[in-house]
Design a protein around this motif. Structure first.
Motif, PDB file in Angstrom:
ATOM      1  N   GLY A  54      -0.734  13.923   4.358  1.00 16.56           N
ATOM      2  CA  GLY A  54       0.165  14.947   4.268  1.00 16.56           C
ATOM      3  C   GLY A  54       1.288  14.739   3.259  1.00 16.56           C
ATOM      4  N   LEU A  55       1.457  13.712   2.751  1.00 21.48           N
ATOM      5  CA  LEU A  55       2.550  13.021   1.643  1.00 21.48           C
ATOM      6  C   LEU A  55       2.100  13.719   0.424  1.00 21.48           C
ATOM      7  N   THR A  56       2.483  14.781   0.049  1.00 19.90           N
ATOM      8  CA  THR A  56       1.977  15.558  -1.240  1.00 19.90           C
ATOM      9  C   THR A  56       3.280  15.408  -2.405  1.00 19.90           C
ATOM     10  N   ARG A  61       6.703  10.829  -0.313  1.00 18.35           N
ATOM     11  CA  ARG A  61       6.341   9.334  -0.148  1.00 18.35           C
ATOM     12  C   ARG A  61       7.505   8.425  -0.262  1.00 18.35           C
ATOM     13  N   ALA A  62       8.644   8.597  -0.788  1.00 17.05           N
ATOM     14  CA  ALA A  62       9.682   7.934  -0.898  1.00 17.05           C
ATOM     15  C   ALA A  62      10.425   7.679   0.505  1.00 17.05           C
ATOM     16  N   VAL A  63      10.546   8.604   1.228  1.00 17.73           N
ATOM     17  CA  VAL A  63      10.992   8.874   2.553  1.00 17.73           C
ATOM     18  C   VAL A  63      10.102   8.055   3.463  1.00 17.73           C
ATOM     19  N   ARG A  64       8.824   7.976   3.409  1.00 21.15           N
ATOM     20  CA  ARG A  64       8.084   7.167   4.250  1.00 21.15           C
ATOM     21  C   ARG A  64       8.076   5.707   3.930  1.00 21.15           C
ATOM     22  N   PRO A  82      10.492  -0.673   7.100  1.00 23.52           N
ATOM     23  CA  PRO A  82      11.507  -1.666   7.602  1.00 23.52           C
ATOM     24  C   PRO A  82      11.881  -1.266   9.010  1.00 23.52           C
ATOM     25  N   LEU A  83      11.797  -0.118   9.296  1.00 25.01           N
ATOM     26  CA  LEU A  83      12.062   0.194  10.890  1.00 25.01           C
ATOM     27  C   LEU A  83      11.033  -0.183  11.745  1.00 25.01           C
ATOM     28  N   LEU A  84       9.674  -0.195  11.207  1.00 25.39           N
ATOM     29  CA  LEU A  84       8.610  -0.525  12.087  1.00 25.39           C
ATOM     30  C   LEU A  84       8.753  -2.282  12.173  1.00 25.39           C
ATOM     31  N   VAL A  85       9.247  -3.009  11.202  1.00 29.13           N
ATOM     32  CA  VAL A  85       9.506  -4.443  11.258  1.00 29.13           C
ATOM     33  C   VAL A  85      10.395  -4.681  12.220  1.00 29.13           C
ATOM     34  N   LEU A  86      11.693  -3.939  12.193  1.00 35.59           N
ATOM     35  CA  LEU A  86      12.668  -4.175  13.136  1.00 35.59           C
ATOM     36  C   LEU A  86      12.076  -3.729  14.673  1.00 35.59           C
ATOM     37  N   TRP A  87      11.517  -2.824  14.717  1.00 34.78           N
ATOM     38  CA  TRP A  87      10.907  -2.261  16.069  1.00 34.78           C
ATOM     39  C   TRP A  87      10.064  -3.389  16.720  1.00 34.78           C
ATOM     40  N   ALA A  88       9.187  -4.033  16.060  1.00 33.37           N
ATOM     41  CA  ALA A  88       8.322  -5.110  16.310  1.00 33.37           C
ATOM     42  C   ALA A  88       9.042  -6.142  17.067  1.00 33.37           C
ATOM     43  N   LEU A  89      10.312  -6.668  16.086  1.00 33.59           N
ATOM     44  CA  LEU A  89      11.004  -7.804  16.490  1.00 33.59           C
ATOM     45  C   LEU A  89      12.006  -7.520  17.478  1.00 33.59           C
ATOM     46  N   GLY A 102       0.831  -1.370   0.187  1.00 29.36           N
ATOM     47  CA  GLY A 102       0.145   0.067   0.089  1.00 29.36           C
ATOM     48  C   GLY A 102       0.980   1.159  -0.032  1.00 29.36           C
ATOM     49  N   ASN A 103       2.040   1.238   0.837  1.00 29.55           N
ATOM     50  CA  ASN A 103       2.950   2.524   0.827  1.00 29.55           C
ATOM     51  C   ASN A 103       3.595   2.428  -0.613  1.00 29.55           C
ATOM     52  N   ILE A 104       3.825   1.483  -1.055  1.00 31.51           N
ATOM     53  CA  ILE A 104       4.408   1.431  -2.461  1.00 31.51           C
ATOM     54  C   ILE A 104       3.418   1.889  -3.491  1.00 31.51           C
ATOM     55  N   SER A 105       2.384   1.485  -3.669  1.00 24.70           N
ATOM     56  CA  SER A 105       1.296   1.989  -4.212  1.00 24.70           C
ATOM     57  C   SER A 105       1.143   3.643  -4.202  1.00 24.70           C
TER      58      SER A 105
END
Length: 142
Positions: free
Chosen positions: A107-109, A114-117, A122-129, A94-97
């Motif tokens: 607010g990502l206009t 959008r690329a920075v987002r 991956p940081l969220l994945v690492l945070w969860a792990l 969804g983010n890639i789309s």
């Protein structure tokens, strides 16, 4: 004091990280169902074979469930950590789309925003792990 996955939630920093991630997911899930529903709808790729609103509602409910589990089920933190990481991977398209289709939301206009987002997923994945100790305490063969 032993730090086994079945009996403890981990160190204080990991516990704080787990609870913070749980609170973040609870808030995000509630926003899927209320004030940010349209913003999330803008992120559902056209190729998803379900009604966009259904996807937004379902993902919001999953986020609420994961957030609650991160906070309320410390004895299941490893399993919940893997599920949370998998969820973050699953919603990444969804983010890639949003980036590929140049869709404005949250607010990502600009394409740059959008690329920075994309870098944060991956940081969220690492945070969860990390916060759940899921990688550290994963079952090992042998």
């Amino acid at each position: 004091m032993s730090d086994t996955p079945a009996t403890t939630s981990g160190s204080v920093p990991r516990t704080l990280g787990r609870v913070a991630l749980g609170a973040f997911l609870l808030a995000a899930g509630i926003s899927h169902l209320t004030w940010a529903r349209g913003e999330f709808l803008a992120q559902v790729p056209d190729w998803v074979p379900l009604d966009g609103d259904t996807v937004v509602i379902a993902s919001g409910l999953v986020e609420i469930g994961l957030g609650g589990a991160l906070i309320g089920l410390p004895g299941k933190r490893v399993a919940v950590g893997w599920l949370t990481a998998a969820f973050f991977v699953a919603i990444f398209p969804g983010n890639i789309s949003q980036y590929v289709t140049h869709t404005d939301a949250f607010g990502l206009t600009t394409d740059r925003a959008r690329a920075v987002r994309l870098l944060f997923q991956p940081l969220l994945v690492l945070w969860a792990l990390w916060a759940t100790g899921a990688w550290r305490d994963r079952p090992r063969r042998g």
